[in-house]
Motif scaffolding. Structure first.
Motif, PDB file in Angstrom:
ATOM      1  N   ILE A   2      15.610  18.581 -38.482  1.00 63.33           N
ATOM      2  CA  ILE A   2      16.051  18.639 -37.083  1.00 63.33           C
ATOM      3  C   ILE A   2      15.531  19.934 -36.441  1.00 63.33           C
ATOM      4  CG2 ILE A   2      18.074  18.783 -35.553  1.00 63.33           C
ATOM      5  CD1 ILE A   2      17.711  15.985 -36.846  1.00 63.33           C
ATOM      6  N   THR A   3      14.921  19.827 -35.262  1.00 60.78           N
ATOM      7  CA  THR A   3      14.366  21.032 -34.589  1.00 60.78           C
ATOM      8  C   THR A   3      15.237  21.481 -33.414  1.00 60.78           C
ATOM      9  OG1 THR A   3      13.073  19.630 -33.096  1.00 60.78           O
ATOM     10  CG2 THR A   3      11.997  20.328 -35.165  1.00 60.78           C
ATOM     11  N   HIS A   4      16.058  20.549 -32.880  1.00 59.75           N
ATOM     12  CA  HIS A   4      16.926  20.879 -31.736  1.00 59.75           C
ATOM     13  C   HIS A   4      18.261  20.140 -31.909  1.00 59.75           C
ATOM     14  CE1 HIS A   4      12.863  21.593 -30.163  1.00 59.75           C
ATOM     15  NE2 HIS A   4      13.406  22.353 -29.232  1.00 59.75           N
ATOM     16  N   VAL A   5      19.369  20.818 -31.633  1.00 57.32           N
ATOM     17  CA  VAL A   5      20.684  20.156 -31.668  1.00 57.32           C
ATOM     18  C   VAL A   5      21.268  20.163 -30.257  1.00 57.32           C
ATOM     19  CG1 VAL A   5      23.060  20.229 -32.562  1.00 57.32           C
ATOM     20  CG2 VAL A   5      21.126  20.750 -34.084  1.00 57.32           C
ATOM     21  N   ILE A   6      21.702  18.981 -29.814  1.00 54.90           N
ATOM     22  CA  ILE A   6      22.350  18.862 -28.502  1.00 54.90           C
ATOM     23  C   ILE A   6      23.795  18.438 -28.735  1.00 54.90           C
ATOM     24  CG2 ILE A   6      22.334  17.700 -26.270  1.00 54.90           C
ATOM     25  CD1 ILE A   6      19.242  17.011 -27.270  1.00 54.90           C
ATOM     26  N   ASP A   7      24.716  19.307 -28.381  1.00 55.10           N
ATOM     27  CA  ASP A   7      26.137  19.010 -28.542  1.00 55.10           C
ATOM     28  C   ASP A   7      26.618  18.316 -27.270  1.00 55.10           C
ATOM     29  OD1 ASP A   7      29.168  21.007 -29.091  1.00 55.10           O
ATOM     30  OD2 ASP A   7      28.827  18.880 -28.675  1.00 55.10           O
ATOM     31  N   ALA A   8      26.667  16.974 -27.345  1.00 56.72           N
ATOM     32  CA  ALA A   8      27.121  16.210 -26.165  1.00 56.72           C
ATOM     33  C   ALA A   8      28.489  15.590 -26.456  1.00 56.72           C
ATOM     34  CB  ALA A   8      26.098  15.129 -25.833  1.00 56.72           C
ATOM     35  N   THR A   9      29.238  16.261 -27.365  1.00 58.82           N
ATOM     36  CA  THR A   9      30.569  15.738 -27.698  1.00 58.82           C
ATOM     37  C   THR A   9      31.537  16.039 -26.565  1.00 58.82           C
ATOM     38  OG1 THR A   9      31.210  17.793 -28.773  1.00 58.82           O
ATOM     39  CG2 THR A   9      30.201  16.101 -30.186  1.00 58.82           C
ATOM     40  N   HIS A  10      32.753  15.592 -26.739  1.00 63.89           N
ATOM     41  CA  HIS A  10      33.785  15.719 -25.729  1.00 63.89           C
ATOM     42  C   HIS A  10      34.322  17.155 -25.702  1.00 63.89           C
ATOM     43  CE1 HIS A  10      37.772  14.977 -23.918  1.00 63.89           C
ATOM     44  NE2 HIS A  10      37.196  13.934 -23.370  1.00 63.89           N
ATOM     45  N   PRO A  11      34.729  17.655 -24.545  1.00 64.31           N
ATOM     46  CA  PRO A  11      35.233  19.038 -24.461  1.00 64.31           C
ATOM     47  C   PRO A  11      36.402  19.325 -25.400  1.00 64.31           C
ATOM     48  CG  PRO A  11      34.899  18.141 -22.269  1.00 64.31           C
ATOM     49  CD  PRO A  11      34.686  17.016 -23.220  1.00 64.31           C
ATOM     50  N   ALA A  55      28.975  23.120 -34.864  1.00 65.14           N
ATOM     51  CA  ALA A  55      27.578  23.076 -34.395  1.00 65.14           C
ATOM     52  C   ALA A  55      27.065  24.495 -34.138  1.00 65.14           C
ATOM     53  CB  ALA A  55      27.479  22.229 -33.135  1.00 65.14           C
ATOM     54  N   VAL A  56      27.891  25.330 -33.528  1.00 64.30           N
ATOM     55  CA  VAL A  56      27.480  26.721 -33.263  1.00 64.30           C
ATOM     56  C   VAL A  56      27.181  27.430 -34.591  1.00 64.30           C
ATOM     57  CG1 VAL A  56      28.276  28.964 -32.397  1.00 64.30           C
ATOM     58  CG2 VAL A  56      28.737  26.886 -31.080  1.00 64.30           C
ATOM     59  N   PRO A  88      17.725  25.790 -32.482  1.00 60.80           N
ATOM     60  CA  PRO A  88      18.147  25.861 -31.075  1.00 60.80           C
ATOM     61  C   PRO A  88      19.257  24.860 -30.789  1.00 60.80           C
ATOM     62  CG  PRO A  88      15.745  25.735 -31.263  1.00 60.80           C
ATOM     63  CD  PRO A  88      16.288  25.509 -32.638  1.00 60.80           C
ATOM     64  N   LEU A  89      20.288  25.319 -30.057  1.00 58.56           N
ATOM     65  CA  LEU A  89      21.462  24.485 -29.728  1.00 58.56           C
ATOM     66  C   LEU A  89      21.739  24.583 -28.242  1.00 58.56           C
ATOM     67  CD1 LEU A  89      24.229  22.989 -30.376  1.00 58.56           C
ATOM     68  CD2 LEU A  89      25.194  25.283 -30.725  1.00 58.56           C
ATOM     69  N   ARG A 101      28.017  29.392 -26.074  1.00 64.63           N
ATOM     70  CA  ARG A 101      26.710  28.826 -26.421  1.00 64.63           C
ATOM     71  C   ARG A 101      26.114  28.330 -25.128  1.00 64.63           C
ATOM     72  NH1 ARG A 101      30.210  25.260 -25.032  1.00 64.63           N
ATOM     73  NH2 ARG A 101      30.449  23.236 -25.992  1.00 64.63           N
ATOM     74  N   LEU A 102      24.775  28.116 -25.149  1.00 65.88           N
ATOM     75  CA  LEU A 102      24.075  27.628 -23.953  1.00 65.88           C
ATOM     76  C   LEU A 102      24.681  26.291 -23.561  1.00 65.88           C
ATOM     77  CD1 LEU A 102      21.633  27.870 -21.998  1.00 65.88           C
ATOM     78  CD2 LEU A 102      20.250  26.729 -23.778  1.00 65.88           C
ATOM     79  N   ARG A 103      25.082  26.158 -22.276  1.00 67.48           N
ATOM     80  CA  ARG A 103      25.634  24.859 -21.864  1.00 67.48           C
ATOM     81  C   ARG A 103      25.124  24.503 -20.481  1.00 67.48           C
ATOM     82  NH1 ARG A 103      29.640  25.350 -18.097  1.00 67.48           N
ATOM     83  NH2 ARG A 103      30.232  23.185 -18.282  1.00 67.48           N
ATOM     84  N   VAL A 104      24.871  23.178 -20.321  1.00 69.68           N
ATOM     85  CA  VAL A 104      24.447  22.654 -19.013  1.00 69.68           C
ATOM     86  C   VAL A 104      25.306  21.431 -18.702  1.00 69.68           C
ATOM     87  CG1 VAL A 104      22.070  23.488 -19.228  1.00 69.68           C
ATOM     88  CG2 VAL A 104      22.654  21.202 -20.081  1.00 69.68           C
ATOM     89  N   GLU A 105      25.284  20.984 -17.442  1.00 70.46           N
ATOM     90  CA  GLU A 105      26.140  19.855 -17.065  1.00 70.46           C
ATOM     91  C   GLU A 105      25.359  18.562 -16.859  1.00 70.46           C
ATOM     92  OE1 GLU A 105      28.733  20.779 -13.821  1.00 70.46           O
ATOM     93  OE2 GLU A 105      29.440  22.649 -14.745  1.00 70.46           O
ATOM     94  N   GLY A 106      24.033  18.661 -16.854  1.00 71.18           N
ATOM     95  CA  GLY A 106      23.267  17.460 -16.527  1.00 71.18           C
ATOM     96  C   GLY A 106      22.232  17.098 -17.576  1.00 71.18           C
ATOM     97  N   VAL A 107      21.952  15.801 -17.646  1.00 71.15           N
ATOM     98  CA  VAL A 107      20.950  15.289 -18.604  1.00 71.15           C
ATOM     99  C   VAL A 107      19.575  15.863 -18.277  1.00 71.15           C
ATOM    100  CG1 VAL A 107      19.731  13.178 -19.292  1.00 71.15           C
ATOM    101  CG2 VAL A 107      22.235  13.189 -19.125  1.00 71.15           C
ATOM    102  N   ALA A 108      19.263  15.969 -16.983  1.00 72.75           N
ATOM    103  CA  ALA A 108      17.920  16.463 -16.586  1.00 72.75           C
ATOM    104  C   ALA A 108      17.684  17.867 -17.170  1.00 72.75           C
ATOM    105  CB  ALA A 108      17.801  16.487 -15.071  1.00 72.75           C
TER     106      ALA A 108
END
Ligand code: 3Y8
Ligand code: NAP
Length: 248
Positions: free
Chosen positions: A65-74, A83-84, A93-94, A227-234
């Motif tokens: 795995i080269t990138h982990v995206i934590d899209a779980t529930h808050p 994950a962190v 990278p996360l 940790r780095l967080r964003v709100e959108g898929v884009a």
């Protein structure tokens, strides 16, 4: 070569999986194994825990795995913390895809509390008709106030007996305002307990409470490590180095 792991289980994670599949990015979608029939995904999918931080770190190494995206529930606090830690241990990278919490508007009648136990304490002593919209895993503390008439809502039927007498709705959502209004009126709900999940999939009950003028005991999100967080898929797609048809 990118190989992404999506820690999923939410509507946002499903939207992300569709974009990643459309972009032809090599990725795996991961469910925690909480529900009997999770929604299908357009990516290879795994189901169930990794075995703590070390299990996730081993998975990352074994699967390249080269990138982990934590899209779980808050409220998936343990998964988010793991994950962190696992990404720090493996130098992977996360990024977190995390919808903003709901914010109270003037017409809302919220009693904001820190956790489930504080939500129980916030219930009145006098009998009330309470809609517990917090799932299956955290309802036991409400057994200390059996005087209320409880309506529960689960994704799947319970395996065993409920910890207290309650009406049960089995439905996975997302939910609509009309359906929430009808349910609350039919059951003469006088109070709602909710978690500040954010997003659209669960907010209909909050909007319905506002329309009906009902108090909402709102449980705040757990504190999580930075940790780095964003709100959108884009923004996730940009982070992965791919432009998206969402026009970002
Ligand atoms: C297993 C994946 C989609 C995704 C649907 C979102 C929206 C509906 C709102 C209410 C609140 C609750 C609960 C809820 C919402 C979406 C989204 C969201 C809340 C599925 C799913 C999985 C889960 C796990 C499940 C929990 C439970 C929580 C029910 C799939 C449907 C209450 C959270 O029985 C159990 O063990 C269920 C456990 C964690 C909380 C709890 O503690 O009981 N979600 N929900 C994921 C996995 O295994 O990795 O089955 O397809 C996903 C969704 N749940 O397809 O549009 O995205 O937020 N889910 C809460 O407090 O908000 C319902 O009833 O009003
Ligand atoms: P949690 O309490 O934070 O996690 C408990 C353990 O479950 C984790 O340590 C991990 O086990 C496993 N796990 C959780 N999510 C996983 C995933 N996506 N992939 C692989 N393993 C996972 O989690 P939760 O609150 O029960 O949530 C479980 C799932 O339901 C998540 O996918 C979450 O996005 C989804 N969900 C949760 C809520 C909610 O209210 N919590 C709402 C909607 C959807 P190991 O330690 O063995 O790796």
């Amino acid at each position: 070569m990118t190989r992404a792991l999506i820690l999923g289980g939410t509507a946002d994670a499903s939207l992300l999986a569709a974009e990643i599949a459309r972009a032809g990015i090599d990725a795996v979608y991961s469910y925690g194994g909480r529900t009997r029939a999770p929604a299908d995904q357009p990516l290879p999918t795994r189901n169930g825990g990794f075995g703590g931080v070390s299990g996730l770190a081993d998975y990352i190494r074994r699967e390249g795995i080269t990138h982990v995206i934590d899209a779980t529930h808050p409220f998936a606090a343990e998964m988010r913390r793991n994950a962190v830690a696992a990404c720090a241990e493996t130098g992977t990278p996360l990024i977190a895809l995390e919808r903003a919490p709901w914010t109270r508007v003037s017409a809302d009648n919220w009693i904001e509390v820190a956790d489930v136990n504080a939500a129980v304490a916030a219930l009145p002593d006098a009998r009330a008709n309470v809609f517990l919209a917090i799932g299956r895993q955290h309802i036991a503390p409400f057994a200390t106030k059996p005087q209320h008439v409880y309506t529960l809502r689960f994704v799947d039927p319970p395996e065993g007996p409920l910890p207290f007498a309650a009406e049960l709705i089995v439905s996975r959502g997302p939910f609509t305002l009309e359906a929430e209004l009808e349910m609350m009126r039919k059951r003469s709900i006088t109070r709602i307990v909710a978690r500040n999940s954010g997003g659209d999939g669960a907010r209909a009950k909050i909007d319905a409470a506002r329309v009906l003028g009902l108090p909402v005991i709102m449980i705040a999100r757990p504190q999580l490590p930075e940790r780095l967080r964003v709100e959108g898929v884009a923004e996730i797609m940009q982070w992965l180095g791919h432009r998206t048809c969402l026009g970002a």
